[in-house]
Scaffold this active site. Sequence first.
Site, mmCIF file in Angstrom:
data_model
loop_
_atom_site.group_PDB
_atom_site.id
_atom_site.type_symbol
_atom_site.label_atom_id
_atom_site.label_comp_id
_atom_site.label_asym_id
_atom_site.label_seq_id
_atom_site.Cartn_x
_atom_site.Cartn_y
_atom_site.Cartn_z
ATOM 1 N N GLU A 88 0.868 -1.171 0.000
ATOM 2 C CA GLU A 88 0.000 0.000 0.000
ATOM 3 C C GLU A 88 0.906 1.222 0.000
ATOM 4 O OE1 GLU A 88 -3.038 0.133 2.996
ATOM 5 O OE2 GLU A 88 -4.150 -1.542 2.115
ATOM 6 N N ASP A 134 -5.560 10.398 9.645
ATOM 7 C CA ASP A 134 -4.302 9.824 10.102
ATOM 8 C C ASP A 134 -3.832 10.419 11.416
ATOM 9 O OD1 ASP A 134 -3.333 7.845 8.122
ATOM 10 O OD2 ASP A 134 -3.669 9.520 6.742
#
Lengths: 266, 399
Positions: free
Chosen positions: A49, A60
Amino acid sequence: MNRIAQTFASLKDQNRKALIPFITAGDPHPDVTVHLMHQLVRSGADIIELGVPFSDPMADGPTIQRSSERALKHHVSLNKVLDFVGEFRETNTDTPVVLMGYANPIEAMGYTVFASKARSCGVDGVLIVDYPPEESSEWVKCLDEHGIDAIFLLSPTTPKARIEQVAKLAKGYVYYVSLKGVTGASHLDLENVSQRLKELRQHITIPIGVGFGIRDGSTARAVANVADAVVIGSRIIEEIEHATQDKLLFQVASLLTDLRKAMDEH
Amino acid sequence: MSAYDLPSRDGHFGPYGGIFVAETLISALEDLRQKYEYYRTDSEFQAEFAYELKHYVGRPSPIYHAKRWSEHLGGAQILLKREDLNHTGAHKINNTVGQALLARRMGKKRVIAETGAGQHGVASATVAARYGMECVVYMGSEDVKRQATNVYRMKLLGATVIPVESGSRTLKDALNEAMRDWVTNVESTFYIIGTVAGPHPYPMMVRDFQAIIGIEAKTQMIELFGRQPDALIACVGGGSNAIGLFYPYIEDSAVRLIGVEAAGKGIETKQHAATLSTGRPGVLHGNRTYLIQDENGQIIETHSISAGLDYPGVGPEHAWLKDCGRAEYVAITDDEALQAFHDLCRYEGIMPALESSHALAYAAKYAPTLPKDKLLLVNLSGRGDKDMATVAQMSGLSL
Ligand SMILES: Cc1ncc(COP(=O)(O)O)c(C=O)c1O
């Protein structure tokens, strides 16, 4: 069969689970990214990824935020990320690469321009955190037309009706976010994950990866026992963040090798 | 114009708006949407909201005819909708009262907010104290420095202020951080967004709570002048005070709607926050709207003398009103805003917020081009006490 399906099929034959490391493209430096990708593969990664850096990574935690900031200092754009994948594909034609990022760089490039370039660079799947199914019909159609898998997230709070909706749209694998919160949080309730995966499997027929909160061999193994894939992000980024330049590949390799070993020992 | 009934059920204003968030927030937003949809037409909720606006906020806010300033400018009459007279000194409290009442009905004991200038943070801390809820305010560390008095006000009101060190350390980053808090604490926490941005239902909900500004104005204009104004003028950061005034007038096509953005040091310098005037559509903070961004879709840091306008996005409804031509958007520089700030102090004895000074500055440009019988209604969205240090600094003084 595309690369993602092929990877899961051959892992299944070997009775193993997929290890999916996440790194941010361009972190700590654009020159390192492609080397790092190859190193991840040599150390046991089944799928990579690759994070597309964004100025406002809302979902995040601090670790991945900082990695995004480091990459952006070097002006790593979506175009640049696609170039990295193209370069990686010059010598690796089997390992699937999934881009992960936020909507706006895609919006700025345009769906079709993005999808056709991504296709020609060898991108296999894309997960855009802030494109939920509700806002994704054109997006998914465009990716479909270019033979790229649209990867979607499921969370502990996703109700049944939406799981069915995601089941219809998702390709490749779905990514189950194992806790409430942002990336990098450290609590993971395994009991709960295992229970949820049973429910998800009633609707989802493609593989299910689990991420968020996986930090070491023992959590990776425990997750591998119940899921099809283990996604590990913040822990790798921490390694990248703390390593000196000459030790970077080595340290990431040793972290990943340990995880791989732990996952395969069941 | 046909009846205006946006947003659509799924939160879109034409191509704008929507719910562009991670899966982890979807169910919280769905819960909020359902609850809000219910209380939106619940007479008991609406009665309590009206009661609080009257007795706690001090509404209705008057319309004041700035005669001396109008005469000095020598054109249209300038009328001021006095949101500066609200409790806590700005329009922001209308929205925080509404959201706090909703939070209480949803059983949430903790509220969080993002703030730039600190006005929304103060308004959130205020209602949290009023209704006995815990309050955490996220504020970019740059803004914490620029707005020290408001930081202290929030603390006095019992809120915890968390400086945000990520990104550009301003309002957009505070919003990111508040969203992160929300996904982590979604069960206990209500996120009070301070403007008409964010994912659906926020742009609609905040607009509805702010619409009291325009609703009052419509009645007051008839009482005072026997007619509606020729134009409405309001500053646009995220766009909540502007939409609050505009919304009840959208179907009144004879009334021009003019939004004023921050041109900072000048549009050509790139140091500005004029999103609708210079930006391109994209996705940020949960909705599709105009954004100030580079060619790669990265969000660019903005600049304005007023922290409350220093935001690279804008509410999706404004994006739609611009595209369909119902509203116009113009930009005013730091210097022009500062001039209007001083003028209103001297001609009317009213110290406006620097945000509101942008709307005033455009009125000052526009009024002299019109005959004396035209009426311009300017939203005086807040008072300027919070800005004294900034203004002093611009004049080479320190307090
Ligand atoms: C007095 C005042 N006016 C305007 C604004 C800008 O916000 P909005 O565009 O949402 O009204 C602010 C924001 O802090 C403010 O404090």
